[in-house]
Scaffold this motif. Structure first.
Motif, PDB file in Angstrom:
ATOM      1  N   MET A  98      52.217  63.200  30.482  1.00  0.00           N
ATOM      2  CA  MET A  98      53.413  63.967  30.824  1.00  0.00           C
ATOM      3  C   MET A  98      53.920  64.751  29.608  1.00  0.00           C
ATOM      4  SD  MET A  98      55.342  61.103  33.183  1.00  0.00           S
ATOM      5  CE  MET A  98      56.934  61.891  33.075  1.00  0.00           C
ATOM      6  N   GLY A  99      53.928  64.113  28.450  1.00  0.00           N
ATOM      7  CA  GLY A  99      54.371  64.771  27.223  1.00  0.00           C
ATOM      8  C   GLY A  99      53.468  65.921  26.834  1.00  0.00           C
ATOM      9  N   GLU A 100      52.154  65.709  26.968  1.00  0.00           N
ATOM     10  CA  GLU A 100      51.212  66.784  26.649  1.00  0.00           C
ATOM     11  C   GLU A 100      51.418  67.978  27.565  1.00  0.00           C
ATOM     12  OE1 GLU A 100      47.492  64.731  27.032  1.00  0.00           O
ATOM     13  OE2 GLU A 100      47.407  64.246  24.883  1.00  0.00           O
ATOM     14  N   ARG A 101      51.586  67.701  28.868  1.00  0.00           N
ATOM     15  CA  ARG A 101      51.817  68.796  29.828  1.00  0.00           C
ATOM     16  C   ARG A 101      53.090  69.562  29.487  1.00  0.00           C
ATOM     17  NH1 ARG A 101      51.183  65.138  34.412  1.00  0.00           N
ATOM     18  NH2 ARG A 101      48.993  64.655  34.381  1.00  0.00           N
TER      19      ARG A 101
ATOM     20  N   ILE B 269      52.453  71.782  26.471  1.00  0.00           N
ATOM     21  CA  ILE B 269      51.654  72.945  26.851  1.00  0.00           C
ATOM     22  C   ILE B 269      52.501  73.951  27.608  1.00  0.00           C
ATOM     23  CG2 ILE B 269      49.754  73.697  28.354  1.00  0.00           C
ATOM     24  CD1 ILE B 269      48.333  71.028  27.566  1.00  0.00           C
ATOM     25  N   ASP B 270      53.296  73.452  28.553  1.00  0.00           N
ATOM     26  CA  ASP B 270      54.162  74.347  29.325  1.00  0.00           C
ATOM     27  C   ASP B 270      55.175  75.048  28.419  1.00  0.00           C
ATOM     28  OD1 ASP B 270      52.830  73.658  31.630  1.00  0.00           O
ATOM     29  OD2 ASP B 270      54.388  72.262  32.342  1.00  0.00           O
ATOM     30  N   ASP B 271      55.755  74.311  27.474  1.00  0.00           N
ATOM     31  CA  ASP B 271      56.735  74.896  26.563  1.00  0.00           C
ATOM     32  C   ASP B 271      56.090  75.968  25.687  1.00  0.00           C
ATOM     33  OD1 ASP B 271      58.638  73.209  27.593  1.00  0.00           O
ATOM     34  OD2 ASP B 271      58.704  71.864  25.850  1.00  0.00           O
ATOM     35  N   ASN B 272      54.841  75.764  25.260  1.00  0.00           N
ATOM     36  CA  ASN B 272      54.160  76.727  24.406  1.00  0.00           C
ATOM     37  C   ASN B 272      53.722  77.960  25.171  1.00  0.00           C
ATOM     38  OD1 ASN B 272      54.395  75.352  21.961  1.00  0.00           O
ATOM     39  ND2 ASN B 272      52.545  74.177  22.318  1.00  0.00           N
ATOM     40  N   ASN B 273      53.474  77.817  26.474  1.00  0.00           N
ATOM     41  CA  ASN B 273      53.054  78.951  27.283  1.00  0.00           C
ATOM     42  C   ASN B 273      54.213  79.833  27.717  1.00  0.00           C
ATOM     43  OD1 ASN B 273      50.323  78.337  27.153  1.00  0.00           O
ATOM     44  ND2 ASN B 273      50.359  77.089  28.985  1.00  0.00           N
TER      45      ASN B 273
END
Length: 60
Positions: free
Chosen positions: A49-52, A55-59
């Motif tokens: 969940m943290g990785e997702r 990734i979402d925050d960086n995109n």
């Protein structure tokens, strides 16, 4: 539970709620009976969940 001071005080309650949710998924009625492999599953799910989220925050 650990006596360490949490950075986010509500984190402990959120983690306990999540453990109860996962326990229900495993069909465990008593969360205190969760085995270490269940706890490992919970940790893996939290990391995913943290990785997702990262990734979402960086995109965006």
């Amino acid at each position: 539970m650990s006596k360490r001071k949490l950075v986010v005080p509500n984190a402990r309650k959120a983690l306990e709620d999540y453990k109860l949710e996962v326990a229900k998924e495993f069909g465990v009625n008593d969360p205190k009976s969760l085995a270490s492999n269940h706890t490992g599953y919970i940790v893996r799910k939290l990391v995913e969940m943290g990785e997702r989220q990262l990734i979402d925050d960086n995109n965006n």
